[in-house]
Design a protein around this motif. Structure first.
Motif, PDB file in Angstrom:
ATOM      1  N   ARG A 109       0.841  -1.206   0.000  1.00  0.00           N
ATOM      2  CA  ARG A 109       0.000   0.000   0.000  1.00  0.00           C
ATOM      3  C   ARG A 109       0.873   1.253   0.000  1.00  0.00           C
ATOM      4  O   ARG A 109       0.561   2.241  -0.677  1.00  0.00           O
ATOM      5  N   PHE A 110       1.949   1.209   0.760  1.00  0.00           N
ATOM      6  CA  PHE A 110       2.879   2.334   0.796  1.00  0.00           C
ATOM      7  C   PHE A 110       3.485   2.574  -0.581  1.00  0.00           C
ATOM      8  O   PHE A 110       3.541   3.700  -1.079  1.00  0.00           O
ATOM      9  N   GLN A 111       3.955   1.503  -1.230  1.00  0.00           N
ATOM     10  CA  GLN A 111       4.552   1.614  -2.557  1.00  0.00           C
ATOM     11  C   GLN A 111       3.528   2.136  -3.572  1.00  0.00           C
ATOM     12  O   GLN A 111       3.853   2.989  -4.410  1.00  0.00           O
ATOM     13  N   ASP A 112       2.316   1.623  -3.495  1.00  0.00           N
ATOM     14  CA  ASP A 112       1.279   2.036  -4.443  1.00  0.00           C
ATOM     15  C   ASP A 112       0.929   3.507  -4.258  1.00  0.00           C
ATOM     16  O   ASP A 112       0.733   4.239  -5.243  1.00  0.00           O
ATOM     17  N   ALA A 113       0.830   3.949  -3.012  1.00  0.00           N
ATOM     18  CA  ALA A 113       0.509   5.354  -2.750  1.00  0.00           C
ATOM     19  C   ALA A 113       1.629   6.268  -3.241  1.00  0.00           C
ATOM     20  O   ALA A 113       1.370   7.355  -3.784  1.00  0.00           O
ATOM     21  N   ALA A 114       2.875   5.832  -3.068  1.00  0.00           N
ATOM     22  CA  ALA A 114       4.015   6.633  -3.529  1.00  0.00           C
ATOM     23  C   ALA A 114       4.027   6.754  -5.044  1.00  0.00           C
ATOM     24  O   ALA A 114       4.420   7.794  -5.595  1.00  0.00           O
ATOM     25  N   ALA A 115       3.593   5.698  -5.729  1.00  0.00           N
ATOM     26  CA  ALA A 115       3.615   5.699  -7.194  1.00  0.00           C
ATOM     27  C   ALA A 115       2.646   6.718  -7.782  1.00  0.00           C
ATOM     28  O   ALA A 115       2.778   7.093  -8.960  1.00  0.00           O
ATOM     29  N   LEU A 116       1.697   7.171  -6.998  1.00  0.00           N
ATOM     30  CA  LEU A 116       0.706   8.137  -7.481  1.00  0.00           C
ATOM     31  C   LEU A 116       1.215   9.576  -7.452  1.00  0.00           C
ATOM     32  O   LEU A 116       0.598  10.463  -8.045  1.00  0.00           O
ATOM     33  N   LEU A 117       2.334   9.821  -6.781  1.00  0.00           N
ATOM     34  CA  LEU A 117       2.830  11.183  -6.642  1.00  0.00           C
ATOM     35  C   LEU A 117       3.562  11.648  -7.901  1.00  0.00           C
ATOM     36  O   LEU A 117       4.357  10.904  -8.481  1.00  0.00           O
ATOM     37  N   ALA A 118       3.279  12.867  -8.316  1.00  0.00           N
ATOM     38  CA  ALA A 118       4.033  13.521  -9.382  1.00  0.00           C
ATOM     39  C   ALA A 118       5.280  14.152  -8.780  1.00  0.00           C
ATOM     40  O   ALA A 118       5.365  14.337  -7.557  1.00  0.00           O
ATOM     41  N   PRO A 119       6.284  14.489  -9.595  1.00  0.00           N
ATOM     42  CA  PRO A 119       7.517  15.070  -9.042  1.00  0.00           C
ATOM     43  C   PRO A 119       7.286  16.242  -8.108  1.00  0.00           C
ATOM     44  O   PRO A 119       7.943  16.349  -7.055  1.00  0.00           O
ATOM     45  N   GLU A 120       6.354  17.132  -8.447  1.00  0.00           N
ATOM     46  CA  GLU A 120       6.147  18.313  -7.594  1.00  0.00           C
ATOM     47  C   GLU A 120       5.577  17.973  -6.220  1.00  0.00           C
ATOM     48  O   GLU A 120       5.752  18.725  -5.266  1.00  0.00           O
ATOM     49  N   HIS A 121       4.940  16.827  -6.105  1.00  0.00           N
ATOM     50  CA  HIS A 121       4.382  16.434  -4.811  1.00  0.00           C
ATOM     51  C   HIS A 121       5.477  16.108  -3.792  1.00  0.00           C
ATOM     52  O   HIS A 121       5.258  16.234  -2.582  1.00  0.00           O
ATOM     53  N   TRP A 122       6.642  15.678  -4.273  1.00  0.00           N
ATOM     54  CA  TRP A 122       7.708  15.254  -3.351  1.00  0.00           C
ATOM     55  C   TRP A 122       8.361  16.422  -2.618  1.00  0.00           C
ATOM     56  O   TRP A 122       9.162  16.209  -1.708  1.00  0.00           O
ATOM     57  N   THR A 123       8.038  17.651  -3.006  1.00  0.00           N
ATOM     58  CA  THR A 123       8.584  18.814  -2.293  1.00  0.00           C
ATOM     59  C   THR A 123       7.592  19.403  -1.291  1.00  0.00           C
ATOM     60  O   THR A 123       7.918  20.368  -0.593  1.00  0.00           O
TER      61      THR A 123
END
Length: 261
Positions: A109-123
């Motif tokens: 679930r953690f991996q799947d949720a992370a895969a949904l983020l676009a580059p700008e979300h990581w900031t």
């Protein structure tokens, strides 16, 4: 790290490390007998069942923060400190097979949720359960620390000597800087010979008279030093010198550190 592309790349690297770490943990669990689950872990008051439940619920808590970064909603990591503790207690007594399935599924679930983020979300800035704010790209870093430290806490054969070198190096730097800034600690110079790194702890009034020279020098592999800094080792694998006395027993010579935070 304000650049979205760099933040996304850093997150991706650490996400791969969490997947590898989870596989190592599952390998350890495959060797565990059901009767060993209620036995004490390396954490006071917790059984191995408590540790495994915490690992799984931590993944779900980080899914909350990943979702918050992606959607802009203010989603807390846990509903409350009490709810966090209650979930761990409620899940600790489950059978081993159920615990293993939970660890595997929650990491997915953690991996799947992370895969949904676009580059700008990581900031995006997020709030940790303890109140401090950090950028989203550090979420996989935090997940990796949970996996590696608590794998050791299971007391099931996985030790600091098994840590991946990049993890041990990163944590040596982080913890060295953290404890290096705390007042009241005796002066200790930590020398990670294999990694070419040093960290200096304390030193207020505890150095030699000729200019702040540390009272103790602890040398050894970066994994052993990180094990001691993190409270997962009593100094095994380290050579400790005090001035001109030569080698001393690290178990009695090294200072007791506060929780690593």
């Amino acid at each position: 790290m304000s650049d979205a592309t760099a933040a996304a790349a850093a997150a991706a690297e650490q996400l791969r490390a969490t997947a590898e770490s989870t596989e190592l943990l599952l390998h350890t669990l495959a060797e565990l007998e059901p009767a060993q689950l209620p036995e004490p872990s390396g954490l006071p008051g917790w059984t191995r069942g408590h540790v495994l439940t915490h690992i799984a619920r931590n993944a779900d808590s980080l899914v909350n923060l990943l979702t918050s970064a992606r959607t802009g909603e203010d989603i807390p990591q846990y509903p409350s400190p009490g709810a966090r503790d209650a979930d761990i207690e409620a899940g600790a007594g489950r059978p081993l097979a159920e615990q293993v399935a939970d660890v595997r599924a929650s990491q997915q679930r953690f991996q799947d949720a992370a895969a949904l983020l676009a580059p700008e979300h990581w900031t995006v800035p997020l709030t940790h359960r303890s109140g401090y704010v950090f950028p989203a790209w550090q979420l996989p870093v935090k997940r990796l620390a949970e996996l590696e430290y608590h794998h050791v806490d299971l007391n099931a054969g996985y030790t600091p000597a098994h840590w991946p070198e990049p993890f041990a190096v990163a944590e040596f730097r982080r913890l060295g800087a953290h404890f290096g800034g705390l007042p009241g600690l005796p002066a200790v110079l930590l020398v990670a010979e294999d990694a070419g790194l040093e960290a200096r702890l304390g030193g207020e009034g505890d150095g030699d008279a000729d200019g702040g020279k540390p009272g103790l020098v602890a040398e050894g592999p970066v994994r052993a030093l990180t094990g001691w800094l993190s409270g997962r080792s009593n100094g095994d694998g380290l050579q400790v010198h005090r001035g001109d006395e030569g080698l001393v027993d690290p178990r009695t010579a090294l200072p007791e550190l506060p929780p690593m935070g």
